[in-house]
Each structure stands twice: as C-alpha cells, then as structure tokens.
Enzyme design. Structure first.
Site, mmCIF file in Angstrom:
data_model
loop_
_atom_site.group_PDB
_atom_site.id
_atom_site.type_symbol
_atom_site.label_atom_id
_atom_site.label_comp_id
_atom_site.label_asym_id
_atom_site.label_seq_id
_atom_site.Cartn_x
_atom_site.Cartn_y
_atom_site.Cartn_z
ATOM 1 N N ASP A 36 -12.476 10.485 -21.122
ATOM 2 C CA ASP A 36 -13.051 11.052 -19.918
ATOM 3 C C ASP A 36 -14.114 12.122 -20.391
ATOM 4 O OD1 ASP A 36 -11.655 9.249 -18.524
ATOM 5 O OD2 ASP A 36 -9.983 10.891 -17.962
ATOM 6 N N TYR A 39 -17.305 10.874 -21.527
ATOM 7 C CA TYR A 39 -18.163 10.161 -20.411
ATOM 8 C C TYR A 39 -18.719 11.357 -19.601
ATOM 9 C CZ TYR A 39 -19.065 7.827 -16.117
ATOM 10 O OH TYR A 39 -19.743 6.910 -14.998
ATOM 11 N N LEU A 86 -11.619 -17.724 7.499
ATOM 12 C CA LEU A 86 -11.079 -18.913 7.196
ATOM 13 C C LEU A 86 -9.696 -19.362 8.115
ATOM 14 C CD1 LEU A 86 -10.830 -18.826 3.141
ATOM 15 C CD2 LEU A 86 -12.626 -19.631 4.609
ATOM 16 N N GLU A 116 -8.575 -19.388 -5.238
ATOM 17 C CA GLU A 116 -8.680 -18.359 -5.645
ATOM 18 C C GLU A 116 -7.719 -17.225 -4.875
ATOM 19 O OE1 GLU A 116 -12.735 -17.525 -4.384
ATOM 20 O OE2 GLU A 116 -13.282 -19.458 -4.881
ATOM 21 N N LYS A 118 -6.531 -15.113 -2.146
ATOM 22 C CA LYS A 118 -7.130 -14.444 -0.751
ATOM 23 C C LYS A 118 -7.027 -12.905 -0.692
ATOM 24 C CE LYS A 118 -7.097 -14.917 3.963
ATOM 25 N NZ LYS A 118 -6.925 -13.565 4.457
ATOM 26 N N ASP A 120 -6.409 -9.172 0.394
ATOM 27 C CA ASP A 120 -6.183 -8.507 1.734
ATOM 28 C C ASP A 120 -7.117 -7.168 1.532
ATOM 29 O OD1 ASP A 120 -5.064 -7.964 4.196
ATOM 30 O OD2 ASP A 120 -3.345 -7.248 3.511
ATOM 31 N N TYR A 228 -16.793 -12.960 -4.320
ATOM 32 C CA TYR A 228 -16.301 -14.406 -4.633
ATOM 33 C C TYR A 228 -17.070 -15.459 -3.760
ATOM 34 C CZ TYR A 228 -14.029 -12.876 -0.371
ATOM 35 O OH TYR A 228 -13.768 -12.302 1.103
ATOM 36 N N LYS A 316 -1.470 -19.136 3.581
ATOM 37 C CA LYS A 316 -0.675 -17.701 3.589
ATOM 38 C C LYS A 316 0.606 -17.976 3.238
ATOM 39 C CE LYS A 316 -2.603 -14.459 5.435
ATOM 40 N NZ LYS A 316 -2.862 -14.182 6.924
ATOM 41 N N CYS A 410 17.334 12.233 25.589
ATOM 42 C CA CYS A 410 16.205 12.364 24.749
ATOM 43 C C CYS A 410 16.496 13.388 23.552
ATOM 44 C CB CYS A 410 15.056 12.945 25.572
ATOM 45 S SG CYS A 410 13.595 13.050 24.214
ATOM 46 N N CYS A 413 13.652 16.407 23.957
ATOM 47 C CA CYS A 413 13.789 17.476 24.816
ATOM 48 C C CYS A 413 15.126 17.454 25.726
ATOM 49 C CB CYS A 413 12.743 17.144 25.900
ATOM 50 S SG CYS A 413 12.834 15.440 27.082
ATOM 51 N N CYS A 426 12.164 8.119 27.938
ATOM 52 C CA CYS A 426 12.240 9.638 28.375
ATOM 53 C C CYS A 426 11.208 9.671 29.516
ATOM 54 C CB CYS A 426 12.143 10.344 27.045
ATOM 55 S SG CYS A 426 12.001 12.230 27.706
ATOM 56 N N CYS A 431 7.788 16.485 27.390
ATOM 57 C CA CYS A 431 8.752 16.294 26.051
ATOM 58 C C CYS A 431 7.871 16.435 24.950
ATOM 59 C CB CYS A 431 9.269 14.977 26.171
ATOM 60 S SG CYS A 431 10.077 14.417 24.556
#
Length: 667
Positions: A36, A39, A86, A116, A118, A120, A228, A316, A410, A413, A426, A431
């Site tokens: 580092d 660089y 797709l 390939e 997929k 996300d 891709y 999927k 609640c 509150c 509630c 609240c």
C-alpha cells in the site's frame, strides 16, 4: 537536475500505466503486486506531476476518478437498446420447459448455453468510445436511466481506458455494481460507530451509494463491478456469449469468475448445481444462475417480450437457511403504532451477514409457527433482505420453552394496546417509539436526507424531550446539541447544516418523509408531479386523487384523512414557517399533440400500463383511472374490463394501440 518536457511526459505516461496495472491486479484479480505504501507513493508522485503540469492530465488518468464537487442532480440517459430483466423460476420443471421452448423455436439448429452467476447488485451500463470510458448509467425503467458517470468512475475495478490497440468506435457493456458481504459488514460497523442509519443489505448499500450526488462520498464506499452483457456495439462483432466474456476479460474488464458453457439441458442443470455449491465463496452476492443461449445469431430469432429476452432465463436458488436458538422476544413499535414481535437469537451467519435479530411479523405468525422462547428456529431472508423466522425444530424441545405472550400495554409509552385485525396497535400518536421511527423515516436518504441523524441521536432527542414532532428538527440549535452524548461542536454544526439543506428538497421527498400511510416513494413522486404544491395536495378531494393514474381508493382516502387531522395541519404550518420547500420541480405541463386530452387505459397492452401512461403524459395528455364524460379516449388492449362498456354508454372514442401511436406522433 531538472527534467525536460519530454522526460516529464514519459514519466507521467509510465505512472499512469503502472497505477492502472496495479489497480487491475488489486481490484479485479485480488492479487496485489506492491505494498500500500509503494502504491501511495506512486499515486502521490502522479498527483504532484499533474499539479505542476496540468496540461498532462487526461480523462483516463487515475487522478480523475473522483470529481471535486457534488452534482446538482442526475441527467437522464436513454438506452438505445433497452435494459431488460430476466424471467425467473425456482422450479426445475419450468427451467426445462424454458430450454425445451428454445429447442422447438430453433428446429434443426445446434444450440449451446452459458450458465453464469446471477449477481444480486444494481444493474448498470458503461460505454467506451474509442477505448475511453465516456458514460455510465443505471437501468432505470429499462428505457431511461440516470447518468451516473462520475460515480462509476470512482469504482477502481472499472478501467477508464481499455487494453486495446484498435478499440471499437463504441462498446457498451452491461453488468452489476455490487458490494461484497465482507465489505458491507465493515461499512455498517463503521456507520454504527458514527451513529448513522445502517444499510439493510449489500444491494441497498450499493444502490444508495450510486444515488449520491457527491462522487467523493461514493469513492469512500467499497463498491465493485462485474460485466457480462452487451448493449450497443459499433465497430465490433461477436458470435457467442462465451466469446464475449473472454473478450471482456482480455481487455481488462471484470467478468464473472466462474461460468460454464453447456451443450445440452442436462449439462445446464449440472452447472446450476455446481454454482450453488460454491456461490457463497464468490466475492459478490448471488441469488441464482443466469442461463443464456450462447449463440448471438439466435437472439433475433427468439426475440423479446415487453420485459425480458426469450433467449435468457434465471434459475433462482431457494432462500438460504440458518438454524439458531431463539433466546428472547422484544416488541418494537413502528411509526404507525403497530407492535412487531422481534426474535433475539444466538448470532448466525446468513446470506452474507451475521444475524442476531429476526422479525416474527405479527402474532398471527407466532401462532401459526407455534414458535416459543428457547426454540431452535430456522431463519431466511425475505427477498434476501430482512431476516425472518420461518420454522421451528420442534424435535429439539426440552419442555422448558416459554410461550410468546402479546403485551397488554405499549412497551414505549404504556398506552393500552388494541387489536386491529391481526395487528396489535398503540393508538397514542405521541408515543416516543412512534415518534423516533417517524423522525428516522423523515430523515432517511430517500426522504429529506438529513446526514448524521442516526438512531442513537434520535433516541436522545426524543428521550430528553428536545424533539416532540418532526417539525421540531428545524428548531434545533448548536447549544442544545453539544450537550448530547458523542456530539461535539463540529458534529452539531454538520447536523444543523444538513437540516438546513433539507429545506430545499423537492416536494416529492417531503411527501414521502411525512410518512402518510400507504404512500410510498413512487406515489409521492406522482403526487408532486400531479399537484405541484403541498397546499394543492392538502386540499385535494378523493375524486381528484383517483384521477391520478393507478391511484386506488385506499391511497386516496389515506391522503385525505392525513390532511384532515388537526395535528398534521399544525405540523405543515410549522414546516412552512421554517422555510421547508412546498413546491415540486417535477410539476410538468408538457405541450404536445395530446394537450387537453384525457385518456383511460383498459386491458392488456404490449407494454406495462405505466409506460403507456408516461408516453401520453409526455405528449401533453392526462391519464385517469376512471371513465367519465370528461374522458376523450379509451385505450383498449386485450381482455378489457367494465370500462369498455362504460365508455360505449357515454359515447367516448375507443382506440387501440395502433391509433394511440398515431396520436402520439401527431397524425
């Protein structure tokens, strides 16, 4: 000894090439070639050289990745070749049906496939003109996206110049921007330390980063990219997807680490299974496999639907599951007062993040699952986002497990709770827990975007009685803020600056920030575009609201009821007094061949109704949900509903898509 201009130029070119080489090795191949410090020394030398000789700066210089000032907004980019999604399935049978359909559509032809990952992430497009990166865009609605060129330039795995001696005139590559699970966890850990709202998942973090108007903020986020797909190509031809992926890798673009070329259906399914076995080891989050016809010549034969290509399909994988011990259940109060049971568990790694809490949704779900405190439970991430308890291993019960009993009062509150269908609520709008959630919603990035207003700070502001309503945020001062925990003078000044800047946000973001029940971000934009000012919206009738395309009765009634309440009207007046913007930049009254004409759409058209409505509006027309005597045209698709009979009774002109296209052209 001073260098000659030629020697300076040679050293500049050498530094650019070296840094480009080290960036590719580090960010694309995960193979650092130097330390580092080495660089940083090279980069600093390049910066100094360009500072002293600005004439040497080129668009692809590593120093040009980060812009110096924020953008005022994103301009729009039209995709000449639409960016489609797709079709997908979780079913092996549907997968083979898809493959069989392709085989029957290509009789006698030899077909192969690629499989390939997929990924996300967030779909993006990058254009290279004569080898230089020139334009980056989001998918948007598939036809029009945002110009995010400056933000994409900050991603180190994206080369600004391609490794090609004779680059094509135009090369448009498509892929996903993403954040690795490890980088995501580190980012959230840092945000938690700073008291900022945590991102829900890597995809949300990526999308939120790319929407930033300041490239300097984007540069601080650990984003990466993988390509891709192909868009518009000028001066370049390719025969197969396999050839395309290998070409992209050769010219220095990051591509999927693994992909398979398959000769038949069985090989496709084997590849899908292999990918599932190793997908958690990949650097990017994946939720399935993308199956594509390998031969590009067949794409024009197979064609497209309105939303997806017929030559590609996504398989999927079922949601990843984890098993852990449920130790306790707490009860959270949402901004609308609904009580949600939340499971506290032994930490477990699930879909890229460590999870120790999961929603049980409501008490009807608790009963259905028969879940108890002390149970071993199964977790999944709903939509790969929110952890939820989906099952119980009852075989492991010891008899010491405890029932989950709904609270009577609640937890925030103390108000007596009441049932509203399956929800426990509630009813106290003052609240503290509801107020905290309303403030966080108001301040979130997609609403008023108040930087620095995180959970810990909101807790203090509400608990100490400093803020009793979202409008009170605009009355905060430095003196009261510096007394809070972990809030120094600089942090207080930054927060106040963010609050002041939020006054300028568009009306659509204010509407969304108000947290009106059933009104999301898209509906807020529609309301701002249709009414133009908050004053007009606050006096709108249900009939006027129902005239907005695709607005329903529940949404219309919710808006009218919101502005009827006295405390909401007081809040609006306080916001007005503090100078919050009540006017929309989205208000458009475009002129065109359809000016003054009102359209209603019914039936199934060749593209989504929203897209048809946008075309009508862009040419000056209006689109309504209901047929009335004010309607000029009813646009009819296949399987029309009762609106057709209503229009016939009223003598309204009925047209099809072809006639609409002619009207849009002005024919």
């Amino acid at each position: 000894m001073s260098l000659t201009p030629q020697e300076i130029k040679q050293r500049h070119d050498e530094l650019v090439k070296l840094i480009r080489k080290y960036d590719h090795a580090y960010y694309v191949e995960s193979r650092p070639l130097i330390s580092d410090q080495e660089y940083d020394n090279l980069y600093h030398e390049l910066e100094t050289l360009e500072k002293n000789h600005p004439e040497l700066i080129t668009p692809d210089s590593p120093t040009q990745r980060i812009g110096e000032s924020p953008l005022s907004g994103f301009s729009q980019v039209t995709h000449e070749i639409p960016m489609l999604s797709l079709e997908n399935t979780y079913s092996k049978e549907e997968l083979f049906t898809f493959l069989d359909r392709i085989r029957r559509a290509l009789p006698g032809k030899k077909v192969s496939y690629t499989v390939e990952p997929k990924i996300d992430g967030v779909s993006i497009s990058a254009q290279y003109k004569n080898g230089l990166f020139s334009l980056g865009a989001t998918r948007g609605n598939g036809t029009v996206g945002d110009d995010i060129t400056q933000n994409l330039k900050t991603i180190r795995s994206l080369p600004l110049r391609l490794e090609l001696e004779n680059p094509p005139e135009l090369l448009e590559v498509r892929g996903e921007a993403y954040m690795s699970p490890k980088d995501f966890e580190r980012l959230n850990a840092q945000r938690e330390k700073e008291g900022k709202v945590l991102f829900a998942n890597p995809r949300n973090a990526t999308a939120g980063s790319l929407k930033q108007l300041d490239p300097r903020i984007v540069a601080e986020r650990p984003l990466a990219i993988v390509f891709y797909g192909a868009g518009k190509l000028v001066g370049f031809k390719c025969k197969t997807q396999e050839e395309w992926l290998n070409f992209l890798k050769k010219i220095g673009l990051p591509v999927p680490i693994l992909f398979w070329v398959c000769k038949n259906e069985n090989e496709v399914y084997e590849a899908i299974c292999k990918l599932n076995d190793c997908r958690n080891e990949l650097p990017y989050p994946t939720d399935g496999a993308a199956i594509k016809v390998n031969e590009w010549d067949y794409y024009s034969i197979l064609g497209y639907t309105a939303k997806a290509p017929r030559w590609a399909f996504a398989y999927k994988y079922g949601a990843e599951r984890a098993k852990t011990r449920l130790n306790n259940v707490i009860f959270q109060v949402g901004r609308s007062g609904i009580i949600t049971p939340v499971a506290e568990m032994d930490p477990v790694f699930l879909s890229g993040t460590t999870v120790s809490r999961a929603t049980l949704h409501n008490f009807d779900q608790v009963k259905r699952l028969d879940v108890k405190i002390g149970d071993l439970v199964y977790l999944e991430k709903a939509g790969e986002v929110i952890p939820e308890v989906v099952g119980v291993d009852t075989s492991q019960r010891q008899g010491t497990e405890k029932e989950i009993i709904p609270p009577e009062h609640c937890p925030s509150c103390g108000e007596k709770l009441f049932w509203e269908g399956i929800f426990l609520r509630c009813g106290n709008e003052n609240c503290p827990a509801q107020l905290k959630e309303r403030i966080l919603h108001f301040a979130q990035r997609n609403a008023m975007d108040i930087q620095g207003l995180g959970e810990s700070l909101v807790d203090q502001l509400v608990d100490k009685g400093i803020v009793r309503d979202i409008a009170d945020l605009y009355e905060l001062d430095e003196q009261s803020l510096v007394k809070l925990d972990r809030m120094g003078k600089k942090s207080a000044q930054n927060l106040l600056k963010g609050i002041e800047e939020s006054k300028k946000r568009d009306l659509s973001r204010l509407i969304y920030g108000l947290g009106i029940t059933h009104i999301g971000q898209k509906a807020s934009e529609d309301l701002a575009r249709y009414f133009g000012t908050l004053d007009r919206l606050s006096h709108a009738t249900e009939e006027e609201l129902l005239a907005i395309p695709f607005f329903g009765e529940v949404m219309a009634r919710s808006i009218v009821n919101y502005f009827r309440k006295e405390e909401n009207r007081r809040r609006i007046e306080k916001l007005r007094k503090h100078g919050v913007n009540f006017v929309s930049s989205l208000l458009q009254t475009p002129s065109g061949p359809l000016s003054g004409k009102t359209f209603v759409i019914t039936g199934t058209l060749s593209e989504p109704r929203e897209a048809v409505a946008e075309k009508i509006i862009s040419k000056g027309g209006r689109v309504s949900n209901t047929v009335s005597r004010k309607t000029n045209f009813l646009v009819v698709g296949s399987d029309p509903g009762s609106k057709l009979q209503e229009a016939q009774k009223l003598g309204i002109t009925i047209i099809g898509e072809k006639e609409l296209v002619d009207l849009l052209k002005g024919d």
